[in-house]
Design a protein around this motif. Structure first.
Motif, PDB file in Angstrom:
ATOM      1  N   ARG A  45       1.309  -0.776  -0.047  1.00  0.00           N
ATOM      2  CA  ARG A  45      -0.063  -0.073   0.008  1.00  0.00           C
ATOM      3  C   ARG A  45       1.303   1.107   0.009  1.00  0.00           C
ATOM      4  O   ARG A  45       1.963   1.220   0.017  1.00  0.00           O
ATOM      5  CB  ARG A  45      -1.350   0.348   1.169  1.00  0.00           C
ATOM      6  CG  ARG A  45      -1.811  -1.414   1.340  1.00  0.00           C
ATOM      7  CD  ARG A  45      -2.817  -1.426   2.232  1.00  0.00           C
ATOM      8  NE  ARG A  45      -4.180  -0.152   2.236  1.00  0.00           N
ATOM      9  CZ  ARG A  45      -4.495  -0.046   1.603  1.00  0.00           C
ATOM     10  NH1 ARG A  45      -5.466  -1.051   1.586  1.00  0.00           N
ATOM     11  NH2 ARG A  45      -5.592   0.892   2.223  1.00  0.00           N
ATOM     12  N   ASP A  46       0.619   2.222  -0.139  1.00  0.00           N
ATOM     13  CA  ASP A  46       1.102   3.683  -0.647  1.00  0.00           C
ATOM     14  C   ASP A  46       0.995   4.082   0.586  1.00  0.00           C
ATOM     15  O   ASP A  46      -0.074   5.691   0.389  1.00  0.00           O
ATOM     16  CB  ASP A  46       0.450   4.015  -2.381  1.00  0.00           C
ATOM     17  CG  ASP A  46       1.233   5.276  -2.798  1.00  0.00           C
ATOM     18  OD1 ASP A  46       2.844   5.279  -1.588  1.00  0.00           O
ATOM     19  OD2 ASP A  46       1.010   6.316  -3.145  1.00  0.00           O
ATOM     20  N   VAL A  47       1.676   3.895   1.556  1.00  0.00           N
ATOM     21  CA  VAL A  47       1.241   4.707   2.670  1.00  0.00           C
ATOM     22  C   VAL A  47       2.699   4.799   3.517  1.00  0.00           C
ATOM     23  O   VAL A  47       3.821   4.729   3.418  1.00  0.00           O
ATOM     24  CB  VAL A  47       0.565   3.859   3.909  1.00  0.00           C
ATOM     25  CG1 VAL A  47      -0.240   3.313   3.611  1.00  0.00           C
ATOM     26  CG2 VAL A  47       1.345   2.573   3.885  1.00  0.00           C
ATOM     27  N   THR A  48       2.643   6.449   4.424  1.00  0.00           N
ATOM     28  CA  THR A  48       4.134   6.754   4.729  1.00  0.00           C
ATOM     29  C   THR A  48       3.842   5.710   6.381  1.00  0.00           C
ATOM     30  O   THR A  48       5.440   5.337   6.962  1.00  0.00           O
ATOM     31  CB  THR A  48       3.950   7.936   4.581  1.00  0.00           C
ATOM     32  OG1 THR A  48       3.847   8.714   3.545  1.00  0.00           O
ATOM     33  CG2 THR A  48       5.137   9.030   5.389  1.00  0.00           C
ATOM     34  N   GLY A  49       3.097   5.422   7.411  1.00  0.00           N
ATOM     35  CA  GLY A  49       3.319   5.311   8.160  1.00  0.00           C
ATOM     36  C   GLY A  49       1.790   4.707   9.072  1.00  0.00           C
ATOM     37  O   GLY A  49       0.895   4.703   7.829  1.00  0.00           O
ATOM     38  N   ILE A  50       1.951   3.921   9.898  1.00  0.00           N
ATOM     39  CA  ILE A  50       0.300   3.579  10.493  1.00  0.00           C
ATOM     40  C   ILE A  50       0.721   3.542  11.408  1.00  0.00           C
ATOM     41  O   ILE A  50       1.600   2.612  12.553  1.00  0.00           O
ATOM     42  CB  ILE A  50       0.572   1.826   9.822  1.00  0.00           C
ATOM     43  CG1 ILE A  50       0.316   1.371   8.600  1.00  0.00           C
ATOM     44  CG2 ILE A  50      -0.800   0.603  10.766  1.00  0.00           C
ATOM     45  CD1 ILE A  50       0.656   0.093   8.236  1.00  0.00           C
ATOM     46  N   ALA A  51      -0.228   3.579  12.401  1.00  0.00           N
ATOM     47  CA  ALA A  51      -1.074   3.798  14.158  1.00  0.00           C
ATOM     48  C   ALA A  51      -1.648   2.402  14.354  1.00  0.00           C
ATOM     49  O   ALA A  51      -2.799   2.752  13.704  1.00  0.00           O
ATOM     50  CB  ALA A  51      -0.811   5.162  13.970  1.00  0.00           C
ATOM     51  N   LEU A  52      -1.720   1.953  15.280  1.00  0.00           N
ATOM     52  CA  LEU A  52      -2.830   1.167  15.907  1.00  0.00           C
ATOM     53  C   LEU A  52      -2.695   1.332  17.243  1.00  0.00           C
ATOM     54  O   LEU A  52      -1.722   1.916  18.401  1.00  0.00           O
ATOM     55  CB  LEU A  52      -1.699  -0.359  15.871  1.00  0.00           C
ATOM     56  CG  LEU A  52      -3.126  -1.512  16.008  1.00  0.00           C
ATOM     57  CD1 LEU A  52      -4.000  -1.106  15.835  1.00  0.00           C
ATOM     58  CD2 LEU A  52      -2.605  -2.436  16.536  1.00  0.00           C
TER      59      LEU A  52
END
Length: 111
Positions: free
Chosen positions: A50-57
């Motif tokens: 996926r074209d993402v910079t970051g993920i937060a959970l």
């Protein structure tokens, strides 16, 4: 029922980041949320990346707590800045097991 907020984003303008990362975790905590991860170290093990910079959970005791955060007037300017400076997808999942066979997870309703 415990829920998890998964925030995937692609930063398009970094101007909002310093204020957001400094203050939003405190606002989330006020709504019983806690970050489990907030990372730019995203590795795709299967599928198309996926074209993402970051993920937060984030973990919350209930959906109502998440909705209270999203509607919090103090959070509003940070949310608007994030929306202007990123492409983001927020997903909410609960702690159920679709198959109903893992004993420590709840059984889903309506399936």
């Amino acid at each position: 029922m415990t829920v998890y907020l998964i925030a995937e984003l692609k930063v398009t303008d970094e101007a909002w980041l310093p204020e957001y990362v400094t203050h939003v975790h405190r606002i989330a905590a006020r709504h019983n949320g806690r970050y489990l991860s907030r990372s730019t170290n995203v590795e795709t093990l299967e599928g198309v990346p996926r074209d993402v910079t970051g993920i937060a959970l984030l973990e919350f005791p209930s959906r109502d707590d998440v909705m209270a955060l999203i509607g919090d007037p103090e959070y509003r300017p940070y949310r608007e800045a994030r929306r202007r400076g990123s492409i983001c997808h927020y997903r909410l999942i609960d702690d159920t097991d679709i198959a109903g066979s893992i004993p420590y997870l709840g059984k889903p309703t309506g399936i």
